[in-house]
Design a protein around this motif. Structure first.
Motif, PDB file in Angstrom:
ATOM      1  N   HIS A  95       0.819  -1.216   0.000  1.00 51.45           N
ATOM      2  CA  HIS A  95       0.000   0.000   0.000  1.00 51.45           C
ATOM      3  C   HIS A  95       0.859   1.276   0.000  1.00 51.45           C
ATOM      4  O   HIS A  95       0.340   2.362  -0.214  1.00 51.45           O
ATOM      5  CB  HIS A  95      -0.947   0.004   1.201  1.00 51.45           C
ATOM      6  CG  HIS A  95      -0.245   0.083   2.515  1.00 51.45           C
ATOM      7  ND1 HIS A  95       0.418  -0.988   3.063  1.00 51.45           N
ATOM      8  CD2 HIS A  95      -0.091   1.112   3.378  1.00 51.45           C
ATOM      9  CE1 HIS A  95       0.962  -0.618   4.209  1.00 51.45           C
ATOM     10  NE2 HIS A  95       0.660   0.659   4.430  1.00 51.45           N
ATOM     11  N   GLU A 109       3.303   1.991  -2.113  1.00 49.78           N
ATOM     12  CA  GLU A 109       3.848   2.294  -3.437  1.00 49.78           C
ATOM     13  C   GLU A 109       3.290   3.645  -3.862  1.00 49.78           C
ATOM     14  O   GLU A 109       2.096   3.818  -3.999  1.00 49.78           O
ATOM     15  CB  GLU A 109       3.468   1.201  -4.434  1.00 49.78           C
ATOM     16  CG  GLU A 109       4.116   1.333  -5.789  1.00 49.78           C
ATOM     17  CD  GLU A 109       3.368   2.266  -6.727  1.00 49.78           C
ATOM     18  OE1 GLU A 109       4.029   2.996  -7.479  1.00 49.78           O
ATOM     19  OE2 GLU A 109       2.131   2.275  -6.690  1.00 49.78           O
ATOM     20  N   ASN A 110       4.179   4.638  -3.969  1.00 52.17           N
ATOM     21  CA  ASN A 110       3.751   5.985  -4.327  1.00 52.17           C
ATOM     22  C   ASN A 110       4.927   6.743  -4.933  1.00 52.17           C
ATOM     23  O   ASN A 110       5.998   6.170  -5.140  1.00 52.17           O
ATOM     24  CB  ASN A 110       3.190   6.713  -3.095  1.00 52.17           C
ATOM     25  CG  ASN A 110       4.179   6.752  -1.948  1.00 52.17           C
ATOM     26  OD1 ASN A 110       5.389   6.842  -2.142  1.00 52.17           O
ATOM     27  ND2 ASN A 110       3.672   6.685  -0.734  1.00 52.17           N
ATOM     28  N   THR A 111       4.759   8.007  -5.194  1.00 50.61           N
ATOM     29  CA  THR A 111       5.817   8.815  -5.799  1.00 50.61           C
ATOM     30  C   THR A 111       7.064   8.820  -4.933  1.00 50.61           C
ATOM     31  O   THR A 111       8.182   8.679  -5.446  1.00 50.61           O
ATOM     32  CB  THR A 111       5.321  10.258  -6.034  1.00 50.61           C
ATOM     33  OG1 THR A 111       4.190  10.208  -6.905  1.00 50.61           O
ATOM     34  CG2 THR A 111       6.396  11.122  -6.649  1.00 50.61           C
ATOM     35  N   GLU A 112       6.910   8.977  -3.627  1.00 52.32           N
ATOM     36  CA  GLU A 112       8.083   9.017  -2.747  1.00 52.32           C
ATOM     37  C   GLU A 112       8.862   7.708  -2.784  1.00 52.32           C
ATOM     38  O   GLU A 112      10.089   7.707  -2.823  1.00 52.32           O
ATOM     39  CB  GLU A 112       7.673   9.336  -1.315  1.00 52.32           C
ATOM     40  CG  GLU A 112       8.875   9.460  -0.392  1.00 52.32           C
ATOM     41  CD  GLU A 112       8.497   9.874   1.018  1.00 52.32           C
ATOM     42  OE1 GLU A 112       9.066   9.275   1.947  1.00 52.32           O
ATOM     43  OE2 GLU A 112       7.649  10.767   1.180  1.00 52.32           O
ATOM     44  N   SER A 113       8.170   6.574  -2.770  1.00 56.57           N
ATOM     45  CA  SER A 113       8.887   5.294  -2.814  1.00 56.57           C
ATOM     46  C   SER A 113       9.605   5.129  -4.150  1.00 56.57           C
ATOM     47  O   SER A 113      10.725   4.618  -4.193  1.00 56.57           O
ATOM     48  CB  SER A 113       7.952   4.118  -2.531  1.00 56.57           C
ATOM     49  OG  SER A 113       6.920   4.028  -3.477  1.00 56.57           O
ATOM     50  N   ARG A 114       9.009   5.586  -5.238  1.00 53.05           N
ATOM     51  CA  ARG A 114       9.682   5.518  -6.539  1.00 53.05           C
ATOM     52  C   ARG A 114      10.912   6.420  -6.563  1.00 53.05           C
ATOM     53  O   ARG A 114      11.949   6.062  -7.125  1.00 53.05           O
ATOM     54  CB  ARG A 114       8.711   5.853  -7.663  1.00 53.05           C
ATOM     55  CG  ARG A 114       7.662   4.753  -7.882  1.00 53.05           C
ATOM     56  CD  ARG A 114       6.821   4.984  -9.120  1.00 53.05           C
ATOM     57  NE  ARG A 114       6.017   6.199  -9.047  1.00 53.05           N
ATOM     58  CZ  ARG A 114       4.814   6.282  -8.502  1.00 53.05           C
ATOM     59  NH1 ARG A 114       4.258   5.211  -7.963  1.00 53.05           N
ATOM     60  NH2 ARG A 114       4.149   7.418  -8.489  1.00 53.05           N
TER      61      ARG A 114
END
Length: 98
Positions: free
Chosen positions: A47, A49-54
């Protein structure tokens, strides 16, 4: 619980080791294999997975390439496929070979 992990340490957010980039990445765990490889590990719930994790996985890959062959960075999701990250099963296969 892998036989080739010599030690591991929980890295403290905002006070421990960080990868300094356009955003700072504080890997959750630092580990060393019996072959001398240093692993920076950032496990994530699917849950998250978002811009920051990328962005963090990108910074981690840049750091790994600059640090040399004895240093590895892994962002690990249980199941989700995120570019540059690995699934838990993939990581366990990789880690056993280090």
């Amino acid at each position: 619980n892998l036989d080739n992990i010599l030690w591991w340490h929980r890295n403290m957010v905002n006070s421990g080791f960080n990868i300094n980039g356009y955003i700072n990445a504080f890997p959750d765990i630092i580990a060393m294999t019996t072959s001398g490889k240093i692993l920076l590990l950032e496990p994530k719930g699917d849950h998250l997975e978002n811009t920051e994790s990328r962005q963090k996985v990108n910074i981690g890959r840049i750091w790994q390439n600059q640090a040399g062959g004895d240093y590895r960075y892994y962002m690990i999701f249980r199941d989700r496929q995120v570019e540059g990250a690995v699934s838990l099963d993939q990581f366990l296969r990789i880690a056993r070979g280090l």
